[in-house]
Design a protein around this motif. Structure first.
Motif, PDB file in Angstrom:
ATOM      1  N   GLY A 191      -1.707   7.635   3.321  1.00 38.32           N
ATOM      2  CA  GLY A 191      -1.216   6.536   4.143  1.00 38.32           C
ATOM      3  C   GLY A 191       0.282   6.325   4.016  1.00 38.32           C
ATOM      4  O   GLY A 191       0.971   6.100   5.016  1.00 38.32           O
ATOM      5  N   PHE A 192       0.793   6.400   2.794  1.00 35.76           N
ATOM      6  CA  PHE A 192       2.224   6.197   2.569  1.00 35.76           C
ATOM      7  C   PHE A 192       3.042   7.286   3.257  1.00 35.76           C
ATOM      8  O   PHE A 192       4.072   7.009   3.875  1.00 35.76           O
ATOM      9  CB  PHE A 192       2.515   6.192   1.068  1.00 35.76           C
ATOM     10  N   ASN A 244       3.005   6.656   6.982  1.00 35.56           N
ATOM     11  CA  ASN A 244       3.868   5.530   7.317  1.00 35.56           C
ATOM     12  C   ASN A 244       5.323   5.971   7.448  1.00 35.56           C
ATOM     13  O   ASN A 244       6.013   5.620   8.417  1.00 35.56           O
ATOM     14  CB  ASN A 244       3.746   4.448   6.237  1.00 35.56           C
ATOM     15  N   ILE A 270       1.743   0.357  11.449  1.00 39.83           N
ATOM     16  CA  ILE A 270       0.936  -0.249  10.389  1.00 39.83           C
ATOM     17  C   ILE A 270      -0.549  -0.195  10.748  1.00 39.83           C
ATOM     18  O   ILE A 270      -1.400   0.069   9.890  1.00 39.83           O
ATOM     19  CB  ILE A 270       1.398  -1.688  10.125  1.00 39.83           C
ATOM     20  N   VAL A 290      -1.573   3.395  10.180  1.00 39.11           N
ATOM     21  CA  VAL A 290      -1.574   3.737   8.751  1.00 39.11           C
ATOM     22  C   VAL A 290      -2.755   3.092   8.037  1.00 39.11           C
ATOM     23  O   VAL A 290      -3.442   3.743   7.240  1.00 39.11           O
ATOM     24  CB  VAL A 290      -0.242   3.309   8.090  1.00 39.11           C
ATOM     25  N   SER A 291      -3.003   1.814   8.306  1.00 43.07           N
ATOM     26  CA  SER A 291      -4.138   1.143   7.657  1.00 43.07           C
ATOM     27  C   SER A 291      -5.458   1.761   8.106  1.00 43.07           C
ATOM     28  O   SER A 291      -6.404   1.882   7.312  1.00 43.07           O
ATOM     29  CB  SER A 291      -4.118  -0.351   7.966  1.00 43.07           C
ATOM     30  N   THR A 304      -5.679   5.241   6.298  1.00 41.07           N
ATOM     31  CA  THR A 304      -5.880   5.023   4.865  1.00 41.07           C
ATOM     32  C   THR A 304      -7.306   4.561   4.577  1.00 41.07           C
ATOM     33  O   THR A 304      -7.953   5.037   3.631  1.00 41.07           O
ATOM     34  CB  THR A 304      -4.882   3.974   4.339  1.00 41.07           C
ATOM     35  N   ILE A 328      -4.808   0.146   0.509  1.00 45.20           N
ATOM     36  CA  ILE A 328      -3.859  -0.348   1.521  1.00 45.20           C
ATOM     37  C   ILE A 328      -2.893  -1.389   0.961  1.00 45.20           C
ATOM     38  O   ILE A 328      -2.133  -2.009   1.699  1.00 45.20           O
ATOM     39  CB  ILE A 328      -4.618  -0.934   2.743  1.00 45.20           C
ATOM     40  N   LEU A 367       0.906  -1.685   1.832  1.00 44.87           N
ATOM     41  CA  LEU A 367       1.332  -2.239   3.115  1.00 44.87           C
ATOM     42  C   LEU A 367       1.518  -3.756   3.082  1.00 44.87           C
ATOM     43  O   LEU A 367       2.113  -4.327   3.998  1.00 44.87           O
ATOM     44  CB  LEU A 367       0.295  -1.899   4.191  1.00 44.87           C
ATOM     45  N   ILE A 425       2.198  -8.529  10.362  1.00 46.90           N
ATOM     46  CA  ILE A 425       1.889  -7.326   9.580  1.00 46.90           C
ATOM     47  C   ILE A 425       0.481  -7.426   8.999  1.00 46.90           C
ATOM     48  O   ILE A 425      -0.286  -6.446   9.008  1.00 46.90           O
ATOM     49  CB  ILE A 425       2.931  -7.137   8.457  1.00 46.90           C
ATOM     50  N   SER A 426       0.120  -8.611   8.506  1.00 52.12           N
ATOM     51  CA  SER A 426      -1.221  -8.804   7.946  1.00 52.12           C
ATOM     52  C   SER A 426      -2.302  -8.597   9.011  1.00 52.12           C
ATOM     53  O   SER A 426      -3.340  -7.972   8.744  1.00 52.12           O
ATOM     54  CB  SER A 426      -1.338 -10.211   7.347  1.00 52.12           C
ATOM     55  N   ILE A 451      -2.650  -4.895   9.688  1.00 51.48           N
ATOM     56  CA  ILE A 451      -3.448  -4.261   8.643  1.00 51.48           C
ATOM     57  C   ILE A 451      -4.933  -4.535   8.869  1.00 51.48           C
ATOM     58  O   ILE A 451      -5.772  -3.628   8.771  1.00 51.48           O
ATOM     59  CB  ILE A 451      -3.022  -4.779   7.248  1.00 51.48           C
TER      60      ILE A 451
END
Length: 253
Positions: free
Chosen positions: A151-152, A155, A169, A172-173, A176, A198, A201, A232-233, A236
């Motif tokens: 995931g990193f 990103n 994001i 990626v989430s 991941t 995760i 993130l 962002i939350s 995710i």
């Protein structure tokens, strides 16, 4: 370049570097004012926006130089913040503004980041360690490490392609969660690996700075940073929800 323009450019660059490397608004403002005092400026007006800085330098009530600097990049680099604090402490009226400005504009050498592969590995190790703290076993730790590392890396790749950071994001989430879910399929502790992988993130600095700004009456920047953290939350959460649906997980503990 006259002295006033050199001074305003130097102060603007100081504020820009602080803002884009994770400093709270109060620190940016006080650091600029402190540097201005050491350079002999007395009539300086500072206005901090979430991604920009406006400075006005005046004399005898007349504004003779105004500068707006944008700080589009918003990362976290505490080494750069520490260096800026040291530079400001060493400033005085005899400082060569031209040389100092040139040094500060060379941002890559001024604020070097650790190699990306090392940050990637450490993000995986950090998430793996959290899985152990949450009660996982060694296999959960390894699975979390692999998923978080994937995931990193993704990103960083997506951000280099200038993809919208919130879309990145979500992707990626999603990736991941899928990775950690497949690695721990049918394992009763799968939720530990999924939740831990995760964590890199989570916008912790955005929320911390938001609270700091709001409590110190910097309401605009505080609200913007808080909203950014909430978005962002949500991004995710969207990525995780899509991945869990594909994995067939009906209940996530």
């Amino acid at each position: 370049m006259n002295k006033e323009k050199q001074t305003i450019d130097l102060l603007s660059q100081i504020g820009k570097l602080l803002l884009q490397h994770g400093a709270e608004t109060e620190l940016v403002e006080t650091s600029i004012n402190k540097a201005a005092m050491k350079l002999g400026c007395r009539d300086l007006t500072v206005l901090i926006f979430p991604n920009a800085i406006l400075l006005s330098l005046s004399s005898n009530g007349k504004i003779y130089n105004t500068k707006l600097y944008r700080a589009e990049r918003q990362d976290v680099n505490f080494t750069a913040l520490d260096k800026m604090t040291g530079i400001i402490d060493q400033m005085d009226t005899t400082a060569d503004s031209t040389k100092l400005l040139e040094a500060l504009k060379d941002e890559e050498s001024f604020s070097p980041m650790y190699p990306y592969y090392l940050r990637n590995i450490m993000a995986g190790i950090g998430c793996g360690a959290f899985s152990l703290l949450f009660g996982g076993d060694l296999y959960m730790c390894v699975a979390t490490f692999i998923a978080a590392s994937i995931g990193f890396y993704l990103n960083g790749f997506l951000l280099k392609q200038y993809l919208n950071p919130f879309i990145a994001i979500i992707l990626v989430s999603f990736v991941t969660t899928i990775s950690s879910g497949l690695l721990t399929l049918h394992n009763e502790m799968a939720h530990i690996a999924i939740a831990s992988s995760i964590l890199f993130l989570v916008p912790s600095v955005a929320f911390i700075n938001s609270v700091n700004d709001l409590t110190k009456r910097h309401y605009t920047t505080g609200l913007v940073r808080g909203v950014r953290g909430v978005i962002i939350s949500f991004a995710i959460a969207i990525g995780i929800s899509l991945a869990l649906h594909i994995l067939g997980v009906e209940k996530f503990v």
